[in-house]
Design a protein around this motif. Structure first.
Motif, PDB file in Angstrom:
ATOM      1  N   THR A  80     -13.689   9.759  -4.419  1.00 23.47           N
ATOM      2  CA  THR A  80     -12.514  10.192  -3.676  1.00 23.47           C
ATOM      3  C   THR A  80     -11.521  10.844  -4.641  1.00 23.47           C
ATOM      4  N   TYR A  81     -10.487  11.466  -4.082  1.00 23.14           N
ATOM      5  CA  TYR A  81      -9.517  12.206  -4.885  1.00 23.14           C
ATOM      6  C   TYR A  81      -8.097  11.948  -4.378  1.00 23.14           C
ATOM      7  N   LEU A  82      -7.152  11.874  -5.301  1.00 23.22           N
ATOM      8  CA  LEU A  82      -5.735  11.772  -4.963  1.00 23.22           C
ATOM      9  C   LEU A  82      -4.919  12.556  -5.990  1.00 23.22           C
ATOM     10  N   GLU A  83      -3.821  13.142  -5.521  1.00 28.98           N
ATOM     11  CA  GLU A  83      -2.884  13.819  -6.412  1.00 28.98           C
ATOM     12  C   GLU A  83      -1.671  12.932  -6.644  1.00 28.98           C
ATOM     13  N   LEU A  84      -1.037  13.128  -7.794  1.00 23.66           N
ATOM     14  CA  LEU A  84       0.125  12.320  -8.155  1.00 23.66           C
ATOM     15  C   LEU A  84       1.295  13.210  -8.529  1.00 23.66           C
ATOM     16  N   GLY A  85       2.498  12.654  -8.363  1.00 22.30           N
ATOM     17  CA  GLY A  85       3.713  13.341  -8.769  1.00 22.30           C
ATOM     18  C   GLY A  85       4.713  12.336  -9.311  1.00 22.30           C
ATOM     19  N   ARG A  86       5.695  12.847 -10.071  1.00 22.12           N
ATOM     20  CA  ARG A  86       6.689  11.962 -10.674  1.00 22.12           C
ATOM     21  C   ARG A  86       7.646  11.421  -9.614  1.00 22.12           C
ATOM     22  N   ALA A  87       8.110  10.211  -9.863  1.00 22.72           N
ATOM     23  CA  ALA A  87       9.094   9.579  -8.983  1.00 22.72           C
ATOM     24  C   ALA A  87       9.862   8.544  -9.794  1.00 22.72           C
ATOM     25  N   ASP A  88      11.168   8.784 -10.002  1.00 17.65           N
ATOM     26  CA  ASP A  88      12.022   7.843 -10.731  1.00 17.65           C
ATOM     27  C   ASP A  88      11.433   7.459 -12.083  1.00 17.65           C
ATOM     28  N   GLY A  89      10.931   8.455 -12.787  1.00 16.95           N
ATOM     29  CA  GLY A  89      10.417   8.208 -14.120  1.00 16.95           C
ATOM     30  C   GLY A  89       8.987   7.730 -14.166  1.00 16.95           C
ATOM     31  N   GLY A  90       8.414   7.409 -12.993  1.00 18.31           N
ATOM     32  CA  GLY A  90       7.027   6.966 -12.957  1.00 18.31           C
ATOM     33  C   GLY A  90       6.176   7.949 -12.170  1.00 18.31           C
ATOM     34  N   TRP A  91       5.081   7.453 -11.604  1.00 12.95           N
ATOM     35  CA  TRP A  91       4.171   8.286 -10.839  1.00 12.95           C
ATOM     36  C   TRP A  91       3.830   7.605  -9.527  1.00 12.95           C
ATOM     37  N   LEU A  92       3.655   8.416  -8.471  1.00 19.00           N
ATOM     38  CA  LEU A  92       3.204   7.937  -7.167  1.00 19.00           C
ATOM     39  C   LEU A  92       2.229   8.959  -6.602  1.00 19.00           C
ATOM     40  N   PHE A  93       1.468   8.544  -5.633  1.00 18.99           N
ATOM     41  CA  PHE A  93       0.530   9.452  -4.989  1.00 18.99           C
ATOM     42  C   PHE A  93       1.288  10.395  -4.058  1.00 18.99           C
ATOM     43  N   THR A  94       0.927  11.674  -4.155  1.00 19.11           N
ATOM     44  CA  THR A  94       1.642  12.695  -3.382  1.00 19.11           C
ATOM     45  C   THR A  94       0.742  13.515  -2.465  1.00 19.11           C
ATOM     46  N   PHE A 146       0.825  -1.193   0.000  1.00 17.78           N
ATOM     47  CA  PHE A 146       0.000   0.000   0.000  1.00 17.78           C
ATOM     48  C   PHE A 146       0.869   1.257   0.000  1.00 17.78           C
ATOM     49  N   LEU A 147       1.863   1.299   0.893  1.00 19.72           N
ATOM     50  CA  LEU A 147       2.709   2.482   1.020  1.00 19.72           C
ATOM     51  C   LEU A 147       3.700   2.612  -0.127  1.00 19.72           C
ATOM     52  N   ALA A 148       3.914   1.540  -0.877  1.00 21.85           N
ATOM     53  CA  ALA A 148       4.787   1.642  -2.051  1.00 21.85           C
ATOM     54  C   ALA A 148       4.178   2.507  -3.140  1.00 21.85           C
ATOM     55  N   THR A 149       2.876   2.799  -3.040  1.00 20.71           N
ATOM     56  CA  THR A 149       2.227   3.674  -4.016  1.00 20.71           C
ATOM     57  C   THR A 149       2.301   5.145  -3.603  1.00 20.71           C
ATOM     58  N   VAL A 150       2.901   5.410  -2.441  1.00 19.04           N
ATOM     59  CA  VAL A 150       2.942   6.766  -1.882  1.00 19.04           C
ATOM     60  C   VAL A 150       4.351   7.325  -1.988  1.00 19.04           C
ATOM     61  N   HIS A 151       4.476   8.571  -2.449  1.00 20.37           N
ATOM     62  CA  HIS A 151       5.783   9.215  -2.634  1.00 20.37           C
ATOM     63  C   HIS A 151       6.459   9.416  -1.274  1.00 20.37           C
ATOM     64  N   SER A 152       7.713   9.027  -1.177  1.00 21.67           N
ATOM     65  CA  SER A 152       8.452   9.163   0.083  1.00 21.67           C
ATOM     66  C   SER A 152       8.821  10.601   0.398  1.00 21.67           C
ATOM     67  N   ASP A 153       8.761  11.496  -0.597  1.00 16.76           N
ATOM     68  CA  ASP A 153       9.117  12.896  -0.376  1.00 16.76           C
ATOM     69  C   ASP A 153       7.957  13.723   0.176  1.00 16.76           C
ATOM     70  N   GLU A 154       6.847  13.070   0.497  1.00 12.28           N
ATOM     71  CA  GLU A 154       5.675  13.766   1.045  1.00 12.28           C
ATOM     72  C   GLU A 154       5.365  13.189   2.429  1.00 12.28           C
ATOM     73  N   PRO A 155       6.173  13.529   3.464  1.00 16.83           N
ATOM     74  CA  PRO A 155       6.044  12.875   4.769  1.00 16.83           C
ATOM     75  C   PRO A 155       4.689  13.079   5.434  1.00 16.83           C
ATOM     76  N   GLY A 156       4.102  14.269   5.290  1.00 15.37           N
ATOM     77  CA  GLY A 156       2.796  14.495   5.907  1.00 15.37           C
ATOM     78  C   GLY A 156       1.728  13.628   5.292  1.00 15.37           C
ATOM     79  N   PHE A 157       1.692  13.604   3.966  1.00 12.02           N
ATOM     80  CA  PHE A 157       0.711  12.768   3.278  1.00 12.02           C
ATOM     81  C   PHE A 157       0.974  11.296   3.560  1.00 12.02           C
ATOM     82  N   ARG A 158       2.242  10.906   3.570  1.00 12.96           N
ATOM     83  CA  ARG A 158       2.575   9.505   3.827  1.00 12.96           C
ATOM     84  C   ARG A 158       2.097   9.077   5.214  1.00 12.96           C
TER      85      ARG A 158
END
Length: 407
Positions: free
Chosen positions: A140-154, A78-90
């Motif tokens: 529901t709603y989620l935002e996404l951002g780039r991560a290592d050439g792909g996308w993750l939830f941010t 589950f958490l592998a879909t979440v960007h590690s650079d967004e600690p609050g959201f994570r």
């Protein structure tokens, strides 16, 4: 709850005595209706390169991983879909997963309905194992951002609010009884125990042709209650049935909403009456019923609720009894408007409806009362009365009955 749905089990605030006092442990009024909602992140600056947004296939792949993780209780996936650079959201997603892991899902599936830049609008469908026969569908709603050439939830949807649900509370848990599932916070075991004992009482009147199980929701506070109720003012409400329409337009699943503030103030009789009343609505499929006369919907539920309590009519209908004693008889059976939240004689409307159904059951039998209820949902009230009872108007006999029982 829709305007045409059966009303909540309410205790109108006034200085008199009656059903409200009979069911409360003290003189304090019950307030609040169940509701659950969660905090959202504030709109934030989008990560560099996010403006173009991901493709639908990329978002669907992430959602598939999330859905499998929820059903398999796999926090790492589950958490592998979440960007590690967004600690609050994570951190919020970790809380979300913990809450979801406590709930008995038979199905959980998220799909994309729209992608606008980095913002994805989703349809979430779920079912509780052993209880839901159809999907509950939310937006529901989620935002996404780039991560290592792909996308993750941010991030969350910012100013886009998810439909409120129980897992928005990180302390949510679930208790399963013999015939019920209770989700939320607080004395869930008490509610489950009481619901289990209410099921046979309802079945004894309506028959076995219903699910004979129910899901109840009990939030931790009034704010969450109000969120689930769509922000409506909810003072004086003890509990209510609901079958909120799904986001895709299909019918939702029945729930019993229990007041987090009212439940501790109810005495033993109050808890029994309130939950039996609401469970009767579930058994009869009352939520969203805009055809059956409201006096039958609410009066029948009260008839089942009070049926074996031994409560004298003058005690349970104290406000109406006081009016009758003054010679103030109602001119006719209560209308749908009389059951609206905040109606000036709301308590008396319930009492009038209950005594009308009690009269029918006493004079014609419970089987014919039940048949009248069902016929009145298929044809006009006048036609149903003639078909089932051989009369076209109950006003005269009912007014005489009020004098006999309350005068």
């Amino acid at each position: 709850m829709e305007a045409d749905a059966p009303g909540p089990f309410a205790f109108p605030a006034h200085s008199g005595c009656g059903r409200r006092d009979l069911l409360l442990a003290g003189l304090a009024g019950a307030a609040g209706l169940l509701g659950l909602g969660g905090c959202r992140s504030a709109p934030r600056e989008k990560p560099p390169g996010a403006a173009a947004g991901p493709g639908r296939a990329e978002v669907e792949a992430l959602l598939e991983a999330r859905s499998r993780a929820v059903l398999e209780h796999d926090a790492a996936r589950f958490l592998a879909t979440v960007h590690s650079d967004e600690p609050g959201f994570r951190a919020r997603q970790e809380e979300l997963f913990t809450a979801l892991s406590r709930l008995p899902f038979a199905m959980w599936r998220e799909h994309v309905t729209q992608v606008e830049g980095p913002l994805a609008t989703l349809r979430l469908a779920y079912r509780y194992r052993g209880f839901d026969t159809g999907d509950v569908v939310l937006t529901t709603y989620l935002e996404l951002g780039r991560a290592d050439g792909g996308w993750l939830f941010t991030g969350d949807g910012g100013d886009k609010e998810d439909a409120p649900e129980s897992w928005a509370d990180p302390d949510v848990r679930a208790v399963r009884g013999e015939s019920c599932l209770v989700v939320g916070r607080g004395p869930l075991e008490q509610v489950a125990d009481r619901l289990d004992r209410c099921v046979p009482a309802v079945t004894a009147v309506v028959g076995s042709g219903w699910a004979r199980r129910a899901v109840a929701l009990l939030p931790g506070d009034a704010d969450r209650a109000e969120a689930l109720a769509g922000g409506r003012p909810l003072e004086g409400i003890a509990a209510a049935p609901t079958a909120t329409p799904n986001a895709d337009g299909s019918r939702g699943q029945d729930r019993i909403l229990v007041s987090p503030e009212g439940w501790p103030r109810l005495n033993a009789l109050g808890r029994r009456v309130v939950l039996t009343h609401e469970l009767t609505h579930v058994a009869m499929g009352s939520a969203g019923d805009d055809r059956t006369p409201m006096w039958l919907v609410e009066g029948f539920a009260d008839h089942v609720a009070y049926r074996d309590t031994g409560t004298p009519p003058a005690a349970a209908a104290r406000e109406l009894a006081e009016e009758v004693a003054r010679g103030e008889l109602p001119g006719g059976l209560p209308s749908r408007a009389d059951f609206a939240t905040g109606a000036p004689r709301l308590s008396q409307a319930y009492q009038e409806a209950w005594l009308a159904c009690r009269m029918v059951a006493g004079r014609y039998g419970e089987d014919r009362l039940l048949r009248l209820y069902r016929e009145a949902g298929r044809r006009s009230e006048r036609e149903a009365l003639h078909e089932v009872l051989g009369v076209t108007d109950l006003t005269g006999p009912w007014r005489a009955y009020l004098r006999e029982e309350l005068g």
